[in-house]
Enzyme design. Structure first.
Site, short mmCIF file in Angstrom:
data_model
loop_
_atom_site.label_atom_id
_atom_site.label_comp_id
_atom_site.label_asym_id
_atom_site.label_seq_id
_atom_site.Cartn_x
_atom_site.Cartn_y
_atom_site.Cartn_z
N LYS A 59 7.81 6.51 3.37
CA LYS A 59 7.04 7.52 2.65
C LYS A 59 7.72 7.98 1.36
O LYS A 59 7.05 8.45 0.43
CB LYS A 59 6.77 8.73 3.54
CG LYS A 59 5.80 8.48 4.68
CD LYS A 59 4.36 8.46 4.20
CE LYS A 59 3.38 8.47 5.36
NZ LYS A 59 1.98 8.52 4.91
N SER A 84 2.51 15.47 9.11
CA SER A 84 3.16 15.78 10.39
C SER A 84 4.67 15.58 10.31
O SER A 84 5.39 15.93 11.22
CB SER A 84 2.60 14.88 11.50
OG SER A 84 2.91 13.53 11.25
N GLU A 210 -2.66 0.28 14.62
CA GLU A 210 -2.75 1.72 14.80
C GLU A 210 -2.66 2.04 16.30
O GLU A 210 -2.80 1.15 17.15
CB GLU A 210 -4.05 2.26 14.20
CG GLU A 210 -5.31 1.60 14.69
CD GLU A 210 -6.53 1.96 13.85
OE1 GLU A 210 -6.44 2.85 12.98
OE2 GLU A 210 -7.59 1.33 14.07
N GLY A 214 -6.02 6.27 18.49
CA GLY A 214 -6.47 6.63 17.15
C GLY A 214 -6.92 5.42 16.37
O GLY A 214 -6.33 5.07 15.35
N ASP A 216 -9.38 4.67 14.40
CA ASP A 216 -10.40 4.88 13.37
C ASP A 216 -10.44 3.74 12.35
O ASP A 216 -11.50 3.40 11.83
CB ASP A 216 -10.16 6.21 12.65
CG ASP A 216 -8.78 6.26 12.01
OD1 ASP A 216 -8.69 6.18 10.78
OD2 ASP A 216 -7.80 6.39 12.75
N SER A 311 8.38 1.23 10.01
CA SER A 311 8.04 2.20 8.98
C SER A 311 8.84 3.49 8.99
O SER A 311 8.89 4.19 7.98
CB SER A 311 6.55 2.53 9.05
OG SER A 311 6.21 3.08 10.31
#
Length: 326
Positions: A59, A84, A210, A214, A216, A311
């Site tokens: 990130k 988060s 994912e 979750g 989506d 990650s």
């Protein structure tokens, strides 16, 4: 969903520009190999160790790239982000390095390790309940009242471009990859990775992974539009997103080979394998890619060269021990 104008979507040129911005600021993380891991996976595995990046996650790449582009006359009012944990820490550190005030909207159940690190970098934290409150609305209200700039965790051209530098580096160090497997939350890392692969190694398949709770992204790909879900309950806190982004979805839809899922148990198994074979601590979200590879959810042929992005590694050691020993 209305497809964003082409000019709003980042390109590989933006990824290259981000690499120049990050060259002297971000770590060029190593690519890890393990003969034992190759045997377990039935292929040659190349792990991009983004858990060793600054703030312990990929990130930092996107956050610093985005904040570096903020005009000087906007910096005094500061930035607002919602996360988060890993984007929170990334924005907090990038803001400190660039002398920009930062406020981060974080859920009450965010890992305390990530909360403490975010505060340690100098950011102000505003807490919320992820199951009853809208973090994006809270951030927008803060920005409207203070004049701050909102820096979203994934749906931002400069954030996507910055995240794409991780797989750009992976391709430079482990050429001729047949498959690359990337964790998927809101899609910033996956979208950026797809931009790099499409430009540098178009024959390489890219799969997103994912949490099973979750899914989506998988639903969105099947429906051909962005699907929004209820807050998922999973140990992969970095991927507890509700939907893909208006910018990330069209890139993913155009280039991804597919999206698969991993269960919490599979995440723990992958964390255990990484710890035992490579002596590395990776958080549950960071293990998504390897979990899907080891479970067989990602289709690979024996002997293929497979890149996997680890990650992040921001997990409390007591929690890590509890998970892997259980």
């Amino acid at each position: 969903m209305t497809t964003p104008p082409t000019g709003l979507l980042p390109t590989y040129d933006d990824v290259q520009a981000a690499a120049d911005v990050l060259e002297r600021v971000a770590h060029r993380t190593p690519v890890l190999r393990s003969r034992r891991l190759d045997e377990l996976a039935g292929c040659e595995v190349f792990l991009k160790a983004e858990h060793l990046q600054r703030v312990g996650a990929f990130k930092f790449r996107g956050a610093y790239n985005a904040l570096s582009q903020l005009p000087q006359d906007r910096r005094g009012a500061g930035v607002v982000a919602y996360s988060s944990g890993n984007h929170a820490q990334a924005v907090a550190l990038a803001a400190r390095l660039l002398d920009i005030p930062a406020t981060i909207v974080m859920p009450h159940d965010a890992p305390e390790l990530k909360v403490a690190a975010t505060e340690g970098y100098g950011a102000t934290i505003v807490r919320y309940d992820r199951y009853t409150q809208d973090r994006e609305a809270i951030a927008a209200d803060l920005a409207a009242r203070t004049g701050a700039t909102v820096v979203p965790p994934y749906d931002h051209p400069a954030v996507i471009a910055g995240q794409g530098t991780a797989v750009k580096e992976l391709l430079e160090e482990a050429s001729r990859l047949d498959v690359i497997v990337v964790p998927l939350g809101g899609g910033g890392l996956l979208a950026g990775s797809l931009l790099s692969v499409a430009a540098v190694s178009p024959r390489t398949q890219v799969w997103g992974v994912e949490p099973e709770a979750g899914d989506d992204g998988r639903r969105s790909l099947e429906a051909g539009r962005i699907v929004t879900i209820e807050p998922p309950r999973t140990i992969a806190d970095g991927a507890q997103t509700l939907h893909l982004g208006e910018l990330t979805f069209p890139i993913i839809r155009e280039h991804v080979a597919g999206i698969v899922t991993a269960t919490d148990d599979q995440l723990v198994d992958a964390m255990r394998v990484i710890a035992s074979t490579l002596k590395q601590v990776v958080e549950p979200t960071g293990a998504l890619g390897l979990a899907a590879l080891l479970s067989g959810a990602v289709p690979v042929e024996p002997g293929q060269r497979v890149g996997v992005v680890l990650s992040g590694g921001n997990v409390d050691l007591a929690r890590f021990a509890e998970l892997v020993s259980g």
